[in-house]
Design a protein around this motif. Structure first.
Motif, PDB file in Angstrom:
ATOM      1  N   ARG A   1      -5.241   1.863   2.173  1.00 23.23           N
ATOM      2  CA  ARG A   1      -6.741   1.363   2.916  1.00 23.23           C
ATOM      3  C   ARG A   1      -6.119  -0.059   2.766  1.00 23.23           C
ATOM      4  O   ARG A   1      -5.372  -0.730   2.757  1.00 23.23           O
ATOM      5  CB  ARG A   1      -7.391   1.292   1.802  1.00 23.23           C
ATOM      6  CG  ARG A   1      -7.275   0.993  -0.017  1.00 23.23           C
ATOM      7  CD  ARG A   1      -8.165   1.537  -0.507  1.00 23.23           C
ATOM      8  NE  ARG A   1      -7.846   1.382  -1.946  1.00 23.23           N
ATOM      9  CZ  ARG A   1      -7.109   0.316  -2.744  1.00 23.23           C
ATOM     10  NH1 ARG A   1      -8.327  -0.444  -2.382  1.00 23.23           N
ATOM     11  NH2 ARG A   1      -7.334   0.001  -3.675  1.00 23.23           N
ATOM     12  N   GLU A   2      -7.259  -0.686   3.713  1.00 22.47           N
ATOM     13  CA  GLU A   2      -6.800  -2.460   4.285  1.00 22.47           C
ATOM     14  C   GLU A   2      -6.334  -3.487   2.935  1.00 22.47           C
ATOM     15  O   GLU A   2      -7.188  -2.805   1.566  1.00 22.47           O
ATOM     16  CB  GLU A   2      -7.817  -2.847   4.862  1.00 22.47           C
ATOM     17  CG  GLU A   2      -7.729  -4.130   5.016  1.00 22.47           C
ATOM     18  CD  GLU A   2      -7.120  -4.809   5.780  1.00 22.47           C
ATOM     19  OE1 GLU A   2      -5.619  -4.534   5.581  1.00 22.47           O
ATOM     20  OE2 GLU A   2      -6.219  -4.217   7.765  1.00 22.47           O
TER      21      GLU A   2
ATOM     22  N   ARG B   1       0.132  -1.392   0.083  1.00 19.24           N
ATOM     23  CA  ARG B   1      -0.056   0.126   0.115  1.00 19.24           C
ATOM     24  C   ARG B   1       0.425   1.306   0.137  1.00 19.24           C
ATOM     25  O   ARG B   1       0.708   2.374  -0.018  1.00 19.24           O
ATOM     26  CB  ARG B   1      -1.250  -0.048   1.120  1.00 19.24           C
ATOM     27  CG  ARG B   1      -1.891  -1.215   1.331  1.00 19.24           C
ATOM     28  CD  ARG B   1      -3.007  -0.561   0.486  1.00 19.24           C
ATOM     29  NE  ARG B   1      -3.838  -1.455   0.428  1.00 19.24           N
ATOM     30  CZ  ARG B   1      -4.788  -1.880  -1.006  1.00 19.24           C
ATOM     31  NH1 ARG B   1      -4.402  -1.482  -2.073  1.00 19.24           N
ATOM     32  NH2 ARG B   1      -6.096  -2.283  -1.037  1.00 19.24           N
TER      33      ARG B   1
ATOM     34  N   THR C   1      -6.303   3.017   9.344  1.00 21.22           N
ATOM     35  CA  THR C   1      -6.492   2.299   7.894  1.00 21.22           C
ATOM     36  C   THR C   1      -6.289   1.152   7.258  1.00 21.22           C
ATOM     37  O   THR C   1      -6.966   0.992   6.941  1.00 21.22           O
ATOM     38  CB  THR C   1      -5.608   3.229   7.135  1.00 21.22           C
ATOM     39  OG1 THR C   1      -4.103   3.408   7.121  1.00 21.22           O
ATOM     40  CG2 THR C   1      -5.680   4.530   7.699  1.00 21.22           C
TER      41      THR C   1
ATOM     42  N   ASN D   1      -3.580   7.903   3.157  1.00 24.55           N
ATOM     43  CA  ASN D   1      -4.621   7.331   2.165  1.00 24.55           C
ATOM     44  C   ASN D   1      -4.675   6.407   2.227  1.00 24.55           C
ATOM     45  O   ASN D   1      -4.779   5.570   0.984  1.00 24.55           O
ATOM     46  CB  ASN D   1      -4.338   8.180   0.873  1.00 24.55           C
ATOM     47  CG  ASN D   1      -4.725   9.637   0.836  1.00 24.55           C
ATOM     48  OD1 ASN D   1      -5.579  10.496   1.910  1.00 24.55           O
ATOM     49  ND2 ASN D   1      -3.991  10.286   0.318  1.00 24.55           N
TER      50      ASN D   1
END
Length: 644
Positions: free
Chosen positions: A462-463, A359, A374, A460
């Motif tokens: 996310r999983e 990520r 997040t 910003n």
């Protein structure tokens, strides 16, 4: 069903997954998903083969001898198959989402190499003769080397070449050790080595050759340079196999030579391995503390845990040589338990860090922060992994280290003055390692997952996908099961150790507690600890529930304030700030670390096409690699001159 048949199914599954990856190279998305599922089934077959062997006390040695079969499944091989298969299964599930990053970037090639890598390691640990062992060890080397250089960058090719050269130096040393055994026994079969003892001098020479050779492959301290370069640069799900499984082949080799082939007959062998393990564990974690790159940090923790396993192996060898079978069993039990546990919690941390890098697209921890909000599923699994690697109860790392502590306590009470000196030495080094590991993972978890995001990219995130979280969750559950369930699992490790040492059954558990073979020395009940910790956690939860309304009204929110100054982002705790006192205190160690290995200084410059090192000479590299690989594969069948 014969466990060897289940192993065959596992290898066939890996082969089918590799074939599907190749056939679907023009439409990678679906083919790589299907290959990941099939690889995971290969892992299931491997786990079933290993567990059925251990639970059923199956040993195919007589069958292998009678049929001249090139493979054999004993208790140690079964444990190694379980270790390889669990991590491969988790990595395969993880790859279902992870390889989206490599669509259109030859992801199918990486997946083929991953499956060849897993299959070769599985066959290697059940090899019953030298030729099979060396051929599959070379397949493992070549597959892992191609994985390291898979991104095609100059940095990866340099790291890969360094790894290839060091790994083949290790292979040549191992070949020399096998050559001595083969000439002495007039056979390539492992079973012949155990029945034809060497003289004391040749036994020591064989032991040293094997220790250095497999020490390089297991990345013990001083022999670890290749791991620090190769691990961070490889795709995360493949590097998990390198860091958590491939290095265990080195431990397997040390056990095979030192205890099974040579009988651990000389006392100084055990002390040497104990010291090597203790120094590896402390220096490994100290080097990890100084790292800001999360993957390099985890690579150094591999060195630390290899050291902890070697401490247990060293104690066991001292027990064998000094004729204390209970001491030998305790050390080996702790070492083997930690071998499995390290693969589980380190696999979890490797895949968890891979999710972060997936990520964030950076490995620099100082650019992370706040990922717990997040990426909550990854954060929880990673937290369990950090607790396990720090050996906190009731997780699996605690139990295996507890057995190693108990073996060191027992060693200090029996035998010679050397035992009474090195027993406390091992305990102090193990305690120092544990304390530094806690400090290191407070830094890692605190910097990466808590606090405010340090960059916009971190804010910003996310999983990650379901496949990646499923893999980490599965390993997190195993960390709990292997810890809390130790009273029901530890007896099987006692059986494995007893089988290797040719001892009768030695009980190490009663009811919901484990003990170090002698019940009045110590006793440990991880289920009781787990229940007590759960109850302790309920108290603050209950207080929060009762008083939450009254406290929430009085809560103040606003910008943080720092000693009269407006808060700024650079005031946030950094990875460097946490460890600065340590680096100052141990500056002698940190400042004197070699910046380059001998390979970097004396070998690689001869393989560059230009003097500034910006381009490798492809022709020279190709000739050298082909010659080394062919020599290893062909030496025993055609070159060694041994008549068998």
């Amino acid at each position: 069903m014969n466990p060897l048949v289940l192993v065959l199914f596992a290898v066939i599954s890996y082969g089918v997954a590799a074939l599907i990856s190749w056939l679907g190279r023009k439409d990678e998305r679906d083919s790589l998903r299907l290959a990941g599922v099939i690889s995971a089934f290969g892992g299931v077959f491997g786990v079933l083969a290993g567990v059925s062997t251990i639970v059923g006390h199956y040993d195919s040695a007589d069958f292998a001898l009678a049929t001249r079969c090139v493979v054999n499944m004993d208790m140690l091989s079964a444990l190694m198959v379980v270790v390889i298969s669990i991590v491969t299964m988790a990595a395969s599930i993880y790859s279902i989402n992870y390889l989206k990053e490599y669509l259109g970037k030859s992801g199918w090639k990486i997946n083929i190499l991953f499956n060849i890598f897993a299959a070769a390691m599985t066959v290697l640990v059940i090899s019953a003769n030298v030729i099979t062992f060396m051929v599959f060890m070379e397949v493992v080397s070549i597959a892992s080397w191609l994985i390291v250089i898979s991104d095609g960058s100059l940095a990866s090719r340099k790291a890969g070449l360094n790894y290839f050269i060091v790994d083949h130096i290790a292979s040549f040393l191992i070949m020399a050790a096998f050559l001595i055994l083969s000439i002495n026994a007039h056979s390539y079969d492992f079973s012949a080595f155990t029945t034809t003892p060497l003289s004391a001098g040749f036994a020591s020479l064989t032991f040293l050759l094997a220790l250095v050779g497999f020490g390089i492959k297991s990345a013990g301290v001083g022999l670890h340079g290749w791991l620090i370069k190769a691990y961070p640069i490889s795709p995360s799900y493949c590097s998990t196999l390198i860091s958590c499984v491939m290095v265990k082949i080195g431990i397997y080799g040390i056990l095979k030579f030192s205890i099974i082939f040579l009988g651990a007959t000389q006392l100084w062998w055990g002390f040497l391995i104990l010291i090597f393990g203790a120094v590896s564990s402390v220096l490994g974690v100290m080097y990890a503390l100084a790292e800001h790159d999360i993957k390099r940090l985890l690579a150094y923790h591999t060195i630390e845990n290899i050291g902890i396993i070697l401490i247990g192996v060293g104690v066991s060898m001292i027990g064998i040589a000094s004729h204390h079978p209970v001491l030998a069993l305790l050390g080996l039990l702790g070492g083997l338990y930690h071998l499995l546990n390290h693969a589980i919690f380190k696999g979890l941390l490797c895949l968890g860090s891979g999710s972060i890098v997936y990520r964030m697209h950076t490995k620099d921890m100082d650019k992370m922060g706040g990922l717990g909000k997040t990426m909550p599923k990854t954060a929880i699994a990673f937290l369990i992994g950090t607790l396990a690697i720090c050996a906190l109860p009731p997780f699996n790392g605690f139990v295996s280290e507890w057995f190693i502590y108990q073996s060191l306590f027992s060693m200090g009470k029996v035998g010679t003055a050397a035992n009474m000196l090195f027993g406390p030495f091992g305990m102090v080094m193990l305690a120092l390692t544990g304390a530094l590991a806690c400090m290191c993972f407070v830094k890692v978890y605190g910097i990466c997952f808590t606090g405010a995001p340090k960059t916009e990219q971190a804010a910003n995130t996310r999983e990650v996908g379901a496949g990646m979280t499923t893999a980490t969750t599965m390993l997190a559950i195993l960390c709990i099961v292997l810890g809390v369930g130790s009273p029901w699992i530890a007896p099987y490790f006692s059986d494995i150790a007893s089988s290797i040492l040719h001892l009768g059954p030695v009980p190490v558990a009663t009811g919901s507690a484990v003990y170090p073979a002698v019940a009045d020395q110590a006793i440990l009940s991880t289920p009781v600890i787990a229940i007590m910790l759960a109850l302790l956690a309920l108290v603050p939860a209950l207080l929060l529930y009762v008083f939450r309304q009254r406290r929430l009204v009085r809560r103040q929110q606003g910008d943080p304030w720092a000693c009269g100054y407006q808060y700024e982002q650079r005031m946030t705790v950094s990875a460097e700030g946490i460890t600065r006192p340590m680096r100052h205190m141990f500056s002698l160690i940190y400042d004197n670390r070699p910046k380059q290995s001998l390979i970097d200084r004396h070998v690689l410059p001869h393989l560059f096409a230009v003097a500034d090192g910006s381009q490798l000479n492809g022709r020279k590299v190709c000739i050298m690699c082909c010659a080394a690989a062919l020599f290893v594969v062909l030496f025993f069948p055609f070159i060694s001159g041994v008549s068998c």
